[in-house]
Enzyme design. Structure first.
Site, PDB file in Angstrom:
ATOM      1  N   LYS A  68       0.611  -1.230  -0.028  1.00 35.36           N
ATOM      2  CA  LYS A  68       0.206   0.145   0.074  1.00 35.36           C
ATOM      3  C   LYS A  68       0.987   1.221   0.179  1.00 35.36           C
ATOM      4  CE  LYS A  68      -3.856  -2.356   2.277  1.00 35.36           C
ATOM      5  NZ  LYS A  68      -4.937  -2.260   3.487  1.00 35.36           N
ATOM      6  N   TYR A  82     -12.157  -2.919  -3.393  1.00 40.40           N
ATOM      7  CA  TYR A  82     -12.845  -2.842  -2.298  1.00 40.40           C
ATOM      8  C   TYR A  82     -14.730  -2.812  -2.297  1.00 40.40           C
ATOM      9  CZ  TYR A  82      -8.303  -2.103  -0.156  1.00 40.40           C
ATOM     10  OH  TYR A  82      -7.144  -2.296   0.468  1.00 40.40           O
ATOM     11  N   ASN A 133      -1.956  -0.048   7.201  1.00 44.80           N
ATOM     12  CA  ASN A 133      -1.267  -1.493   7.422  1.00 44.80           C
ATOM     13  C   ASN A 133      -0.678  -2.195   6.429  1.00 44.80           C
ATOM     14  OD1 ASN A 133      -3.404  -1.877   5.839  1.00 44.80           O
ATOM     15  ND2 ASN A 133      -4.688  -3.075   7.066  1.00 44.80           N
ATOM     16  N   HIS A 142      -1.976  -5.337   1.448  1.00 42.40           N
ATOM     17  CA  HIS A 142      -3.145  -6.201   1.157  1.00 42.40           C
ATOM     18  C   HIS A 142      -3.083  -7.412   0.762  1.00 42.40           C
ATOM     19  CE1 HIS A 142      -7.182  -7.136  -0.632  1.00 42.40           C
ATOM     20  NE2 HIS A 142      -6.405  -7.804  -1.576  1.00 42.40           N
ATOM     21  N   GLU A 195      -9.488 -10.251  -7.929  1.00 43.52           N
ATOM     22  CA  GLU A 195      -8.398  -9.212  -7.722  1.00 43.52           C
ATOM     23  C   GLU A 195      -7.400  -9.255  -8.925  1.00 43.52           C
ATOM     24  OE1 GLU A 195      -7.710  -9.379  -3.667  1.00 43.52           O
ATOM     25  OE2 GLU A 195      -9.740  -8.806  -3.133  1.00 43.52           O
TER      26      GLU A 195
END
Ligand code: IDP
Ligand code: MG
Length: 156
Positions: A11, A51, A114, A117, A128
């Site tokens: 990310k 998402y 975080n 992913h 995805e």
């Protein structure tokens, strides 16, 4: 054992904090294989597809703002049980809960920021991967090390 492919995203916080190499290494050193890799900027459209299950949740707008704020690295990783194996290496969703030794436990102290992913099932992974990679960007190749990392024979 089933050889799976999964989508990993490093990310924007991982890229900004110069942790790309460190995070790639966490996955690569297990013996899993990188079969796709690109630096890219996520668009709001791509975020809403990626998402889709989180649309409407309280954190959704902040999540999209974060994910589109700066480049990320998309990786397609292949290996035995790659989906669960990658999730195990990542650690729990919130870095505050993730144990030491995991990517989130070792490098994060935030909830939303975080670092990574990872797809949560083989079905999500297929969907995805299709959002982030064209078919011809996912490569098939063998490595000499595969015989030592992806072989189920008992050598005990
Ligand atoms: P996962 O990334 O471990 O699969 P998900 O529940 O799928 O976790 O949530 C997707 C992402 O949305 C998380 O990685 C995190 O960045 C963000 N997120 C989820 N829940 C919250 C929250 O309660 N507050 C802030 N961000 C959240
Ligand atoms: Mg998830």
């Amino acid at each position: 054992m089933a050889i799976e492919r999964t989508l990993i995203l490093i990310k924007p916080d991982g890229v900004q904090r110069a942790l790309v190499g460190e995070i790639v290494n966490r996955f690569e050193r297990t013996g899993m294989k990188i079969v796709g890799m690109k630096l890219m900027q996520m668009t709001p459209e791509l975020a809403s597809q990626h998402y889709k299950d989180h649309v409407g949740k309280g954190f959704y707008d902040g999540l999209v703002k974060f994910m589109t704020s700066s480049p990320l690295v998309a990786l397609a990783i292949e290996g035995p049980k790659a989906v669960d194996n990658c999730r195990k290496l990542m650690g729990k969703t919130f870095c505050t809960d993730a144990v030491a030794g995991t990517i989130r436990g070792d490098f994060g102290i935030s909830r939303g920021l975080n670092l990574v992913h990872g797809s949560d099932s083989p079905e999500s992974a297929q969907r995805e991967l299709g959002l982030f990679f064209q078919a011809n960007e996912l490569l098939e190749y063998s490595r000499a090390v595969d015989a030592w990392t992806q072989n189920d024979e008992d050598r005990g």
